[in-house]
Design an enzyme around this catalytic site. Structure first.
Site, PDB file in Angstrom:
ATOM      1  N   HIS A  38       9.661   8.179   0.608  1.00  0.00           N
ATOM      2  CA  HIS A  38       8.682   8.336   1.827  1.00  0.00           C
ATOM      3  C   HIS A  38       9.025   7.252   3.008  1.00  0.00           C
ATOM      4  CE1 HIS A  38       6.024  10.635  -1.148  1.00  0.00           C
ATOM      5  NE2 HIS A  38       6.480  11.564  -0.441  1.00  0.00           N
TER       6      HIS A  38
ATOM      7  N   HIS B 254      11.446   4.389  -3.016  1.00  0.00           N
ATOM      8  CA  HIS B 254      11.392   6.031  -3.063  1.00  0.00           C
ATOM      9  C   HIS B 254      11.427   6.262  -1.424  1.00  0.00           C
ATOM     10  CE1 HIS B 254       7.125   5.027  -2.021  1.00  0.00           C
ATOM     11  NE2 HIS B 254       7.117   6.266  -1.799  1.00  0.00           N
TER      12      HIS B 254
ATOM     13  N   ASP C 251       4.500   3.079  -5.010  1.00  0.00           N
ATOM     14  CA  ASP C 251       3.688   4.365  -5.366  1.00  0.00           C
ATOM     15  C   ASP C 251       3.729   4.939  -6.504  1.00  0.00           C
ATOM     16  OD1 ASP C 251       3.829   3.435  -2.629  1.00  0.00           O
ATOM     17  OD2 ASP C 251       3.695   5.508  -1.800  1.00  0.00           O
TER      18      ASP C 251
ATOM     19  N   ASP D  47       7.254   5.553   4.916  1.00  0.00           N
ATOM     20  CA  ASP D  47       6.720   3.984   4.902  1.00  0.00           C
ATOM     21  C   ASP D  47       7.625   3.172   4.173  1.00  0.00           C
ATOM     22  OD1 ASP D  47       5.549   5.638   2.989  1.00  0.00           O
ATOM     23  OD2 ASP D  47       3.978   4.411   2.562  1.00  0.00           O
ATOM     24  N   HIS D  48       8.572   3.663   3.215  1.00  0.00           N
ATOM     25  CA  HIS D  48       9.236   2.775   2.520  1.00  0.00           C
ATOM     26  C   HIS D  48      10.577   2.734   2.859  1.00  0.00           C
ATOM     27  CE1 HIS D  48       5.980   2.568  -0.589  1.00  0.00           C
ATOM     28  NE2 HIS D  48       5.530   3.465  -0.032  1.00  0.00           N
TER      29      HIS D  48
HETATM   30 ZN   LIG Z   1       3.783   4.666   0.172  1.00  0.00          ZN
END
Ligand SMILES: [Zn+2]
Length: 313
Positions: free
Chosen positions: A65, A63, A208, A67-68
């Site tokens: 976000h 996804h 997540d 941090d990914h």
């Molecule tokens: Zn995350």
């Protein structure tokens, strides 16, 4: 060096810490290199881990976000700089095509990397390779999120004693495997007579998500399951609210899906290195297989096939 292993490039969720970079995982699978969720700093972590841009054959993003995915522009730019000649398939949630396009062209550079865009819709097959395929399932997070599952095709394991009894050696073994039968001086031998079924290996990557059916489906029979464990069990309410798993829930997914090795990662910055041992214990309380707490720059071998030495055919 194992031919199937997870190279951990980062293990932090939302915010990196002194000991944890943002996410990033390279699955080395024979000649393939699947880079999952390259967070910010992935390019430099690759350097520390001894991973080259050329080793990356596919990129799978769960996804968008930060941090990914914030490492994606840097990784693609590095692949271009290093003149990586092969195509790189990039899988990501189709719902956020515009975010992918922005990241793809986030900076100006001489772009020669051959990216094959693979937007993943409702789920199903995301990638097809000669020896495996990658499936995707929609997870339950606050934005469109998919988990991945690599499935190696089933094959056959040759039985040396039976081959020897029939006097089949050297290049004839390969010929028998390829063609399914072999004419010997006495008779025609079929491959089934000198081999047994060999189950393909499976790898699952779950980031997540709340607990959901898709998490269990992804993890089904996984030899290695990489799973987020953002929170400790005491934070279950928070985990649910923000669309995450607790360590105990990750253990439950592994246990109920019959996984063999559970790798925990994607830790909240509220847990330092000592605290994270508690997360492993909470997963172990639910799962009696092997639990490994991922640390940045770890190399974690995919377990050898059940009871068999690595390298069998
Ligand atoms: Zn995350």
């Amino acid at each position: 060096m194992s031919d199937r292993e997870l190279v951990v490039l980062g293990t932090a969720s939302q915010a990196p810490t002194r000991s944890r970079n943002h996410n990033g995982y390279l699955l080395r699978w024979d000649g393939a290199g699947l880079l999952f969720d390259p967070g910010e700093g992935t390019q430099r972590q690759m350097l520390f881990a001894g991973v080259t841009a050329t080793q990356i054959t596919s990129i799978c993003i769960t996804h968008f976000h930060g941090d990914h995915c914030l490492g994606l522009p840097g990784v693609l730019q590095r692949m271009s700089l290093d003149r990586v000649a092969h195509q790189v398939d990039v899988c990501y949630p189709a719902d956020n095509q515009e975010v992918f396009t922005r990241l793809r062209h986030a900076a100006l550079f001489h772009d020669v990397v051959h990216v094959a865009e693979r937007p993943v819709r409702a789920g199903g097959a995301a990638l097809e390779a000669a020896a495996f395929h990658v499936e995707a399932h929609a997870l339950s997070h606050s934005v469109p999120t998919i988990g991945y599952r690599l499935v190696e095709g089933d094959g056959r394991r040759m039985l040396p004693a039976k081959l020897a009894a029939l006097g089949i050696t050297g290049p004839d073994v390969g010929r028998l495997q390829r063609e399914g039968h072999l004419a010997t001086t006495s008779r025609v031998v079929r491959v089934e007579e000198v081999s047994e079924p060999r189950r393909g290996q499976r790898f699952a990557f779950i980031m997540d998500t709340r607990l959901c059916d898709a998490a269990f489906a992804l993890a089904e029979g996984a030899d290695m399951l990489v799973c987020e464990a953002t929170f400790a069990d005491a934070e279950a309410t928070l985990a649910r609210e923000y669309g995450h798993l607790t360590a105990g829930q990750a253990g439950r997914v592994a246990a109920e899906s019959g996984a063999r090795l559970l790798v925990l990662t994607h830790f909240s910055q509220r847990y330092d290195r000592e605290d994270s041992q508690r997360l492993a214990e909470q997963a172990e309380a639910a799962f009696d297989g092997q639990v490994v707490l991922a640390h940045d720059l770890d190399r974690i071998p995919v377990p050898a096939r059940n009871g068999r030495p690595r390298g069998d055919i």
